[in-house]
Design an enzyme around this catalytic site. Sequence first.
Site, PDB file in Angstrom:
ATOM      1  N   HIS A  33      -1.475  52.728   8.884  1.00 46.54           N
ATOM      2  CA  HIS A  33      -0.940  51.776   9.700  1.00 46.54           C
ATOM      3  C   HIS A  33       0.509  52.150  10.145  1.00 46.54           C
ATOM      4  CE1 HIS A  33      -2.206  48.416  12.150  1.00 46.54           C
ATOM      5  NE2 HIS A  33      -1.167  48.007  11.807  1.00 46.54           N
ATOM      6  N   CYS A  68      -0.427  44.467  21.911  1.00 48.40           N
ATOM      7  CA  CYS A  68      -1.220  44.961  20.710  1.00 48.40           C
ATOM      8  C   CYS A  68      -2.769  44.755  20.899  1.00 48.40           C
ATOM      9  CB  CYS A  68      -0.807  44.071  19.490  1.00 48.40           C
ATOM     10  SG  CYS A  68      -1.696  44.321  18.064  1.00 48.40           S
ATOM     11  N   THR A 112      -3.723  39.676  12.753  1.00 51.16           N
ATOM     12  CA  THR A 112      -3.891  40.408  14.068  1.00 51.16           C
ATOM     13  C   THR A 112      -5.279  40.207  14.645  1.00 51.16           C
ATOM     14  OG1 THR A 112      -2.073  41.812  13.665  1.00 51.16           O
ATOM     15  CG2 THR A 112      -3.410  42.510  15.571  1.00 51.16           C
ATOM     16  N   TYR A 165       1.578  53.080  14.446  1.00 49.87           N
ATOM     17  CA  TYR A 165       2.606  52.603  15.205  1.00 49.87           C
ATOM     18  C   TYR A 165       3.425  53.729  16.061  1.00 49.87           C
ATOM     19  CZ  TYR A 165       2.841  47.789  13.527  1.00 49.87           C
ATOM     20  OH  TYR A 165       2.488  46.550  13.349  1.00 49.87           O
ATOM     21  N   CYS A 183       0.677  53.293  19.297  1.00 51.20           N
ATOM     22  CA  CYS A 183       0.805  51.986  19.946  1.00 51.20           C
ATOM     23  C   CYS A 183       1.962  51.545  20.687  1.00 51.20           C
ATOM     24  CB  CYS A 183      -0.028  50.846  19.224  1.00 51.20           C
ATOM     25  SG  CYS A 183       1.133  50.016  17.932  1.00 51.20           S
ATOM     26  N   GLU A 208       7.014  42.779  15.720  1.00 49.49           N
ATOM     27  CA  GLU A 208       5.975  43.551  14.808  1.00 49.49           C
ATOM     28  C   GLU A 208       6.625  44.927  14.513  1.00 49.49           C
ATOM     29  OE1 GLU A 208       2.086  44.482  16.799  1.00 49.49           O
ATOM     30  OE2 GLU A 208       1.058  43.606  14.762  1.00 49.49           O
ATOM     31  N   CYS A 263      -7.027  48.335  15.331  1.00 51.67           N
ATOM     32  CA  CYS A 263      -6.444  49.245  14.505  1.00 51.67           C
ATOM     33  C   CYS A 263      -6.407  49.008  13.036  1.00 51.67           C
ATOM     34  CB  CYS A 263      -5.265  49.888  14.749  1.00 51.67           C
ATOM     35  SG  CYS A 263      -4.900  49.876  16.743  1.00 51.67           S
ATOM     36  N   GLU A 266      -2.030  36.401  16.759  1.00 48.99           N
ATOM     37  CA  GLU A 266      -1.813  36.258  15.082  1.00 48.99           C
ATOM     38  C   GLU A 266      -2.135  35.287  14.768  1.00 48.99           C
ATOM     39  OE1 GLU A 266      -0.690  39.396  13.865  1.00 48.99           O
ATOM     40  OE2 GLU A 266      -0.402  40.296  15.446  1.00 48.99           O
TER      41      GLU A 266
HETATM   42 FE1  SF4 Z   1      -1.617  46.151  17.097  1.00 45.53          FE
HETATM   43 FE2  SF4 Z   1      -0.271  48.483  17.050  1.00 45.53          FE
HETATM   44 FE3  SF4 Z   1      -1.241  47.256  14.687  1.00 45.53          FE
HETATM   45 FE4  SF4 Z   1      -2.919  48.550  16.661  1.00 45.53          FE
HETATM   46  S1  SF4 Z   1      -1.449  49.545  15.283  1.00 45.53           S
HETATM   47  S2  SF4 Z   1      -3.124  46.398  15.627  1.00 45.53           S
HETATM   48  S3  SF4 Z   1      -2.008  48.118  18.541  1.00 45.53           S
HETATM   49  S4  SF4 Z   1       0.292  46.733  16.026  1.00 45.53           S
HETATM   50 FE    FE Z   2       0.421  45.509  13.412  1.00 42.01          FE
END
Ligand code: SF4
Ligand code: FE
Length: 484
Positions: free
Chosen positions: A293, A100, A191, A297, A300, A448, A104, A258
Amino acid sequence: MGLMTGKEYIESIRKLDLNVYMLGEKIENVVDDPILRPSLNSVKATYELAEKPEYEDLMTTKSILTGNKINRFTHLHKNTDDLIKKVKMQRLLGQNTASCFQRCVGMDSFNSLFSTTYEIDQKHNTKYHENFKSFMEYVQEKDLTVDGAMTDPKGDRSLPPNKQEDKDLFLRVVERRKDGVVIRGAKVHQTGITNSHEVLVMPTIAMREDDKDYAISFAVPTDSDGITIIVGRQSCDTRKREKNADIDVGNRNYGGTEALVIFEDVFVPNDRIFLNGETEFAGMLIERFAGYHRQSYGGCKVGVGDVLIGSAALITEYNGITKASHIKDKLIEMCHLNETLYACGIACSAEGYQTKAGNYQIDLLLANVCKQNVTRFPYEIARLAEDIAGGLMVTLPSQKDYENPVTGKYMEKYLKGANGVPAIKRMKVFRLIENLTLGTAAVGYRTESMHGAGSPQAQRIMIGRQANIEQKKELAKAIANIED
Ligand code: SF4
Ligand code: FE
């Protein structure tokens, strides 16, 4: 100032006076701590890739506020092409860090607050949108990393914020002054907070009229007076503190952090407030943030999935089983699942629409479908990777044993692979698969995937709301010739 280099970013974090605790100790040097440094490196990658000419189009863009060149992680999306590029950028970062990369959450908060503050101002004649635009210009100009903070501890889940026995279980305003407000409470699962310059706080649930003190959104520097950061434990985290354990760590350069973050009477000046008591807008803000968000996902997790699929394919090669048809089929299945997630990320972006404020919002139904799939497919991809890898990924002796002349020669002899592949290559891949499925990266890739951006049930509620089942009933009636 313009874009920061990776090096400048690290030094900018070094200058912060963060109040961080981990494993029972105060951490004075967050930047060089062996447990925290890999997660800092992951954020650093968001700056480094922006320096590379081949990624300029993906990693950088023009600000809609100033027209200046900015990092895409600080962008307010101006069309669906921007939304698509966001997902592609996240896949690229996932591939490069296998973890991660944390930046983001801020980006998704920016876009949801930009549109929501505009609509609050329209209704209430407030100045939140102006406040937020000034904050965004500052963030873009300095190329900052901002931690989006949403999830409250929530105490008794059956009670609203104002009915909790301990009033601080949802973050709230405890004092209103002429020049600002004083905040108390906490945010969980934060995060990348140890790698962020600012923290951008939002409410965690839709609120009613009597939750006014809890309907608060603001941004403050992460080293503000009253903020305490308690870093969360991760599986196998202390391997990073061991000497000669680079291989055992699995991914020695990158990771994620985290934390539990406490706000103990933190002062927020008026110009940093973006919502203050307009309870009816809390739900809109959360829904938009969660939508972005959930889209994220689809980028990422797919990038990290690429690394996991690559690891599984490598170990089949090292084990000499590339020709086995069931192995080929498992690798195809992993790709199919991974690309399905990507397809959802791209689809909800392509179907985006313009908000009243002018930036672009993803399609909520498709973003929720994307995240719902993310709660399942990475688990299946991980299961297949473990199936292909075999038991050695969890029974393998340590790097220190490999380096010990007494035991090392046995490991070299008995752990070597097909066609002269040395033991060390297999060890490295086993440890990477272990890291992604059971170790520190499993926080970002597995659990996550389940709970980040909202647990599975949250998406099912949104899918139920957005799917328009009534319209589907009308379609069926028309085909079946049913007249009411
Ligand atoms: Fe982390 Fe993915 Fe959230 Fe970006 S979108 S902060 S990489 S979990
Ligand atoms: Fe996240």
